[in-house]
Structures are given as structure tokens and as C-alpha cells.
Write an enzyme that holds these catalytic residues in place. Structure first.
Site, PDB file in Angstrom:
ATOM      1  N   ARG A 136       0.821  -1.240  -0.084  1.00 12.47           N
ATOM      2  CA  ARG A 136       0.117   0.085  -0.053  1.00 12.47           C
ATOM      3  C   ARG A 136       0.813   1.191   0.024  1.00 12.47           C
ATOM      4  NH1 ARG A 136      -2.705  -3.963   1.577  1.00 12.47           N
ATOM      5  NH2 ARG A 136      -0.596  -4.362   2.565  1.00 12.47           N
ATOM      6  N   THR A 137       1.737   1.503   0.931  1.00 11.38           N
ATOM      7  CA  THR A 137       2.371   2.626   1.007  1.00 11.38           C
ATOM      8  C   THR A 137       3.178   2.928  -0.278  1.00 11.38           C
ATOM      9  OG1 THR A 137       2.677   2.017   3.376  1.00 11.38           O
ATOM     10  CG2 THR A 137       4.005   3.734   2.790  1.00 11.38           C
TER      11      THR A 137
ATOM     12  N   LYS B  25      25.606  -3.608  -0.453  1.00  8.23           N
ATOM     13  CA  LYS B  25      27.359  -3.525  -0.632  1.00  8.23           C
ATOM     14  C   LYS B  25      27.863  -2.771   0.395  1.00  8.23           C
ATOM     15  CE  LYS B  25      26.947  -2.165  -5.135  1.00  8.23           C
ATOM     16  NZ  LYS B  25      27.398  -1.624  -6.489  1.00  8.23           N
TER      17      LYS B  25
ATOM     18  N   ARG C 236      11.254   3.887   3.501  1.00  9.79           N
ATOM     19  CA  ARG C 236      10.767   2.909   4.584  1.00  9.79           C
ATOM     20  C   ARG C 236      12.169   2.095   4.908  1.00  9.79           C
ATOM     21  NH1 ARG C 236       5.895  -1.068   4.538  1.00  9.79           N
ATOM     22  NH2 ARG C 236       4.654   0.899   5.192  1.00  9.79           N
TER      23      ARG C 236
ATOM     24  N   HIS D  67       4.796   5.745  11.368  1.00  8.95           N
ATOM     25  CA  HIS D  67       4.300   5.668  10.123  1.00  8.95           C
ATOM     26  C   HIS D  67       3.293   6.911   9.907  1.00  8.95           C
ATOM     27  CE1 HIS D  67       2.958   4.069   6.292  1.00  8.95           C
ATOM     28  NE2 HIS D  67       3.066   2.868   6.768  1.00  8.95           N
TER      29      HIS D  67
HETATM   30  N1   CP Z   1      -0.271  -0.222   5.928  1.00  8.86           N
HETATM   31  C1   CP Z   1       0.940  -0.366   5.326  1.00  8.86           C
HETATM   32  O1   CP Z   1       1.882   0.205   5.621  1.00  8.86           O
HETATM   33  O2   CP Z   1       0.996  -1.355   4.201  1.00  8.86           O
HETATM   34  P1   CP Z   1       2.061  -1.723   3.422  1.00  8.86           P
HETATM   35  O3   CP Z   1       3.330  -2.553   4.483  1.00  8.86           O
HETATM   36  O4   CP Z   1       1.650  -2.760   2.370  1.00  8.86           O
HETATM   37  O5   CP Z   1       3.020  -0.434   2.641  1.00  8.86           O
END
Ligand code: CP
Length: 312
Positions: free
Chosen positions: A59-60, A88, A109, A137
Site C-alpha cells: 500500500r504505502t 554492498k 521505509r 508511520h
Molecule cells: N499499511 C501499510 O504500511 O501497508 P504496506 O506495508 O503494504 O505498505
């Protein structure tokens, strides 16, 4: 000058980086984008988003990429660290320096808590935290708050139940801290004793006189809850596979438990789900997690347009 011009050039590491007023303006902008198909279309033409995902995501990453493409901009990056020079031994600081010299903004991320804050110290362009370990998040929080606002009408006078992995769940940490800034929010934290909310967040709430309780039983809590935030027990955060297997199915939201819920209950989940919500619940009108994921794209469009300064 657009009211959201204050976000131009800003990074987002945790939800508190933005004021409540700025978040409200983002929600209004996201709603306008959702309702008017061509609003802001092509506003980011010529702008580049670097999507650096050192951990898996559906999703993100996809909603950020869809958001940028819908705004007319372009995206590049990697979806797992094995395909970058991190494999590396390149430091995060150097990776960020490079991405910042190629792109107008970075979304990242990373499995390490604090990685997003570190990235802001080496980046010359805004950095958006797409999840740093079990820490924060913030764009999921924007998504969650927008969903509550759209489906409940406002973000106050509600009881929110958080259920599942509250220890490692960064979406829970970010959302709970954000909700604490709104009026008359009660929070019920439902988890096994091994996966309770971290002490530092509970201490923060105690100092701020935020009303919260901790419980182990979901079923008995159902009648009180307006917004139920289910979460997955996260295998990737456990040091011990046996502990994961013992705890992973502690809570399963099924029709029996939903029968005890309010008629206007909203069930959210940041997704991905594993077993914690039975698929039979998907057809229940109170299940809002797929709508929630779609709101995520609209709010990320609003965020990108704001920090890239195309609204000014
Ligand atoms: N909600 C969320 O962070 O989903 P993903 O890990 O699929 O990005």
C-alpha cells in the site's frame, strides 16, 4: 497563497511534525482531490519522487507512486535493499545524499527506528517517513485520521479500540499519539501481555491526562468501541519464531465478535492482514479497511502537492 503553503519544503518524520490545523487542511485537500477527478492533475509535472523501500510494502509504496503519477510527476527507486548499494555496505547517509541530488522529494521505509530522522539530516529535499521500524508511520496516520473523519464525521468524542500487536505496531504508536491531540478521545489497548503498548507512550498519556485502558479481551470490549483498529502480529519484528507462533492468532475478528459491536462501528486495519480479520467480515458494511487504503492515496496526493509547493 494557498493555506497549505506552510508545508512547502517540510519533511514528515512523525505525525506531530504537522499542526492539527495543517492536518485538517490536508484532509480538506484530499477530499477535494477525491471528489473532483482532475483537481491537481499534472500539478507536479517535472517533479521526481525517489521511493526508497528497505522493507516490503504494498500500500504505502504503490499509493505514493500512484499519487505522484496522478499528479503528473514521476517516480523511481527500489522496493528492497538487495537491489541497492546498501547491500554492498553503503551507509544510509550516502544513499540519502544521492537520492536527494536526483529527486525533488524522498519517501523512505527502513527497518531501523530513527532512520527517517537521520535521513532528514543528510537530505537537501523533503523526506517522508514511510515507516521506521516499530517507531512511526505518519502517512498511515494521515490515512487513518482521514478515514475516521470521512466515515464518522469528525475526530472527537469517540472510543478507539486498538487490538493486536501494540508493542511493535508503528501504525498504532503514530495513530494513538495523534489521537491524543483531539478532544474527548478514549483509547482501549487490547493485546496479550507480551505485546502491550510501549511504556514511553503510556507515560506520555499519563502526563497529558489522556484517558486509556489496557485489556486482554476483545469480545468484552466490543460494545464500547466506535473505531476498532485491528493489527497484524508482525512476524518480522520477533526474535523468536516460537513466540510468534504462540501469539499470532490471539485475536481473530469474526461474525460472533462483530455481533457485539455498535451499529455504527468502523473497523480499520492498516493492512496487510493475515488471520486477524476473517474474510467473512469484508462484506460487513462496518468493515472500512479497503476504503481506508484508498483514502491513503488521496491524502498522499495532498501531501506531495503541499510539500512540493505546487499549491503556492
Ligand atoms: N499499511 C501499510 O504500511 O501497508 P504496506 O506495508 O503494504 O505498505
Amino acid at each position: 497563497m494557498h493555506q497549505l503553503s506552510s508545508l512547502k519544503g517540510r519533511s514528515l518524520v512523525e505525525p506531530e511534525d504537522f499542526t492539527l490545523e495543517e492536518m485538517e487542511l490536508l484532509f480538506s485537500l484530499a477530499e477535494k482531490i477525491e471528489k473532483e477527478e482532475n483537481y491537481l492533475r499534472d500539478s507536479c509535472r517535472g517533479k521526481l519522487l525517489a521511493a526508497l523501500f528497505f522493507e516490503p510494502s504494498t500500500r504505502t509504496r504503490l499509493s505514493f507512486e500512484a499519487a505522484m503519477l496522478r499528479l503528473g510527476g514521476s517516480c523511481f527507486g527500489f522496493a528492497e535493499p538487495g537491489s541497492s548499494s546498501a547491500s554492498k555496505g553503503e551507509s544510509l547517509a550516502d544513499t540519502i545524499r544521492m537520492a536527494a541530488s536526483y529527486a525533488d522529494t524522498i519517501v523512505m521505509r527502513n527497518p531501523k527506528e530513527g532512520a527517517a530522522l537521520l535521513a532528514t539530516q543528510y537530505s537537501t529535499v523533503p523526506v517522508i517517513n514511510a515507516g521506521d521500524g516499530g517507531h512511526h508511520h505518519p502517512t498511515q496516520t494521515l490515512t487513518d485520521l482521514l478515514t475516521i473523519k470521512r466515515l464518522h464525521g469528525n475526530i472527537e468524542n469517540i472510543t478507539v479500540g486498538f487490538c493486536g500487536d501494540l508493542k511493535f505496531g508503528r501504525t498504532v504508536h503514530s495513530l494513538a499519539k495523534a489521537l491524543a491531540r483531539y478532544n474527548n478521545i478514549k483509547m482501549i489497548f487490547i493485546s496479550p501481555s507480551e505485546l502491550v503498548l510501549p511504556e514511553y507512550i503510556k507515560n506520555m498519556f499519563k502526563k497529558q491526562n489522556i484517558e486509556f485502558t489496557e485489556r486482554e479481551n476483545l469480545e468484552k470490549s466490543m460494545p464500547e468501541i466506535d473505531v476498532l483498529y485491528m493489527t497484524r502480529v508482525q512476524r518480522e519484528r520477533f526474535f523468536n519464531e516460537d513466540d510468534y507462533i504462540r501469539l499470532k492468532d490471539t485475536y481473530v475478528l469474526n461474525t460472533e465478535k462483530m455481533a457485539a459491536g455498535k451499529e455504527k462501528l468502523i473497523v480499520l486495519h492498516p493492512l496487510p492482514r493475515v488471520n486477524e480479520i476473517s474474510i467473512e467480515i469484508d462484506a460487513d458494511p462496518r468493515a472500512a479497511y479497503f476504503a481506508q487504503a484508498k483514502y491513503g492515496m488521496y491524502v498522499r496526493m495532498a501531501l506531495l502537492a503541499s510539500i512540493l509547493g505546487v499549491l503556492c
